[in-house]
Enzyme design. Structure first.
Site, PDB file in Angstrom:
ATOM      1  N   HIS A  52      35.772 -25.305  67.556  1.00 47.68           N
ATOM      2  CA  HIS A  52      36.849 -25.449  68.532  1.00 47.68           C
ATOM      3  C   HIS A  52      37.446 -24.076  68.811  1.00 47.68           C
ATOM      4  O   HIS A  52      37.130 -23.089  68.135  1.00 47.68           O
ATOM      5  CB  HIS A  52      37.930 -26.416  68.031  1.00 47.68           C
ATOM      6  CG  HIS A  52      38.469 -26.087  66.673  1.00 47.68           C
ATOM      7  ND1 HIS A  52      39.212 -24.955  66.421  1.00 47.68           N
ATOM      8  CD2 HIS A  52      38.333 -26.727  65.485  1.00 47.68           C
ATOM      9  CE1 HIS A  52      39.537 -24.923  65.146  1.00 47.68           C
ATOM     10  NE2 HIS A  52      39.005 -25.985  64.540  1.00 47.68           N
TER      11      HIS A  52
HETATM   12  P1  TYD Z   1      40.649 -29.085  61.717  1.00 44.37           P
HETATM   13  O1  TYD Z   1      41.502 -27.995  62.257  1.00 44.37           O
HETATM   14  O2  TYD Z   1      39.906 -29.921  62.729  1.00 44.37           O
HETATM   15  O3  TYD Z   1      39.619 -28.504  60.665  1.00 44.37           O
HETATM   16  P2  TYD Z   1      38.342 -27.573  60.910  1.00 44.37           P
HETATM   17  O4  TYD Z   1      38.612 -26.757  62.126  1.00 44.37           O
HETATM   18  O5  TYD Z   1      38.233 -26.743  59.675  1.00 44.37           O
HETATM   19  O6  TYD Z   1      37.151 -28.433  61.059  1.00 44.37           O
HETATM   20  O7  TYD Z   1      41.561 -30.003  60.811  1.00 44.37           O
HETATM   21  C1  TYD Z   1      41.019 -31.043  60.010  1.00 44.37           C
HETATM   22  C2  TYD Z   1      42.105 -32.077  59.783  1.00 44.37           C
HETATM   23  O8  TYD Z   1      43.215 -31.517  59.096  1.00 44.37           O
HETATM   24  C3  TYD Z   1      42.653 -32.675  61.072  1.00 44.37           C
HETATM   25  O9  TYD Z   1      42.853 -34.059  60.850  1.00 44.37           O
HETATM   26  C4  TYD Z   1      43.973 -32.015  61.264  1.00 44.37           C
HETATM   27  C5  TYD Z   1      44.409 -31.671  59.856  1.00 44.37           C
HETATM   28  N1  TYD Z   1      45.179 -30.422  59.807  1.00 44.37           N
HETATM   29  C6  TYD Z   1      46.544 -30.469  59.619  1.00 44.37           C
HETATM   30  O10 TYD Z   1      47.151 -31.541  59.491  1.00 44.37           O
HETATM   31  N2  TYD Z   1      47.245 -29.306  59.552  1.00 44.37           N
HETATM   32  C7  TYD Z   1      46.636 -28.110  59.691  1.00 44.37           C
HETATM   33  O11 TYD Z   1      47.318 -27.044  59.624  1.00 44.37           O
HETATM   34  C8  TYD Z   1      45.214 -28.074  59.918  1.00 44.37           C
HETATM   35  C9  TYD Z   1      44.507 -26.760  60.091  1.00 44.37           C
HETATM   36  C10 TYD Z   1      44.538 -29.246  59.969  1.00 44.37           C
END
Ligand code: TYD
Length: 152
Positions: free
Chosen positions: A66
């Protein structure tokens, strides 16, 4: 994993990431154990609003996939190793991270993926804004269109 492996590292391209860069952190060597430090706006170019970490990643998994509209990040491999692949819509570049005394600054508006995690990998991520689902762009086509139009 193939997505990571297939990323072309184009060091010679004229299209450079203007702001993404490896930043070396202070190292305080000590026979009792070493110490490194990160202060927002001192060692990295933003104020730290949030910190999260990624751990226990099963072999072959990919995180990210993303871009952020506003959020900037600084990523450190506190333990183990992994690759961060950045894509500005035109050029892709892979940054292997495997030491706790440097990290990768990721500006806003860059597509990013993390992969090739070692078994014991611990990724520490400092972010410039609080968690905001509206700040995410998950659609690569949308991202590249915005990037080409310089709208991100
Ligand atoms: P995501 O940013 O999609 O992870 P990655 O980019 O590493 O694949 O986040 C994964 C999950 O964690 C999503 O449900 C959102 C949650 N999350 C939070 O609640 N707070 C945060 O600061 C982050 C980064 C993620």
């Amino acid at each position: 994993m193939d997505a990571i492996k297939n990323v072309v590292t184009d060091m010679n391209s004229k299209m450079k990431f203007k702001e993404a860069e490896i930043i070396q952190l202070p190292k305080h060597f000590d026979r009792r154990g070493n110490l490194s430090v990160i202060e927002g706006l001192t060692h990295i170019p933003f104020k730290i609003e949030r910190t999260y970490w990624i751990y226990d990643v099963p072999g072959g998994e990919i995180r990210g996939g993303h871009a952020y509209k506003q959020n900037q990040e600084f990523i450190v491999a506190l333990s183990g190793s992994f690759d961060v692949c950045l894509d500005n819509g035109i050029v892709q570049k892979t940054y292997p991270l495997n030491r706790s005394y440097y990290g990768l600054y990721v500006p806003k508006g860059v597509w990013r993926q993390m992969g090739n995690f070692s078994t014991n990998a611990l990724a520490l991520v400092m972010a410039s804004i609080r968690f905001d689902p509206q700040d995410y762009i998950y659609d690569y086509e949308v991202f590249t269109r915005l990037a080409k139009e310089s709208r991100i």
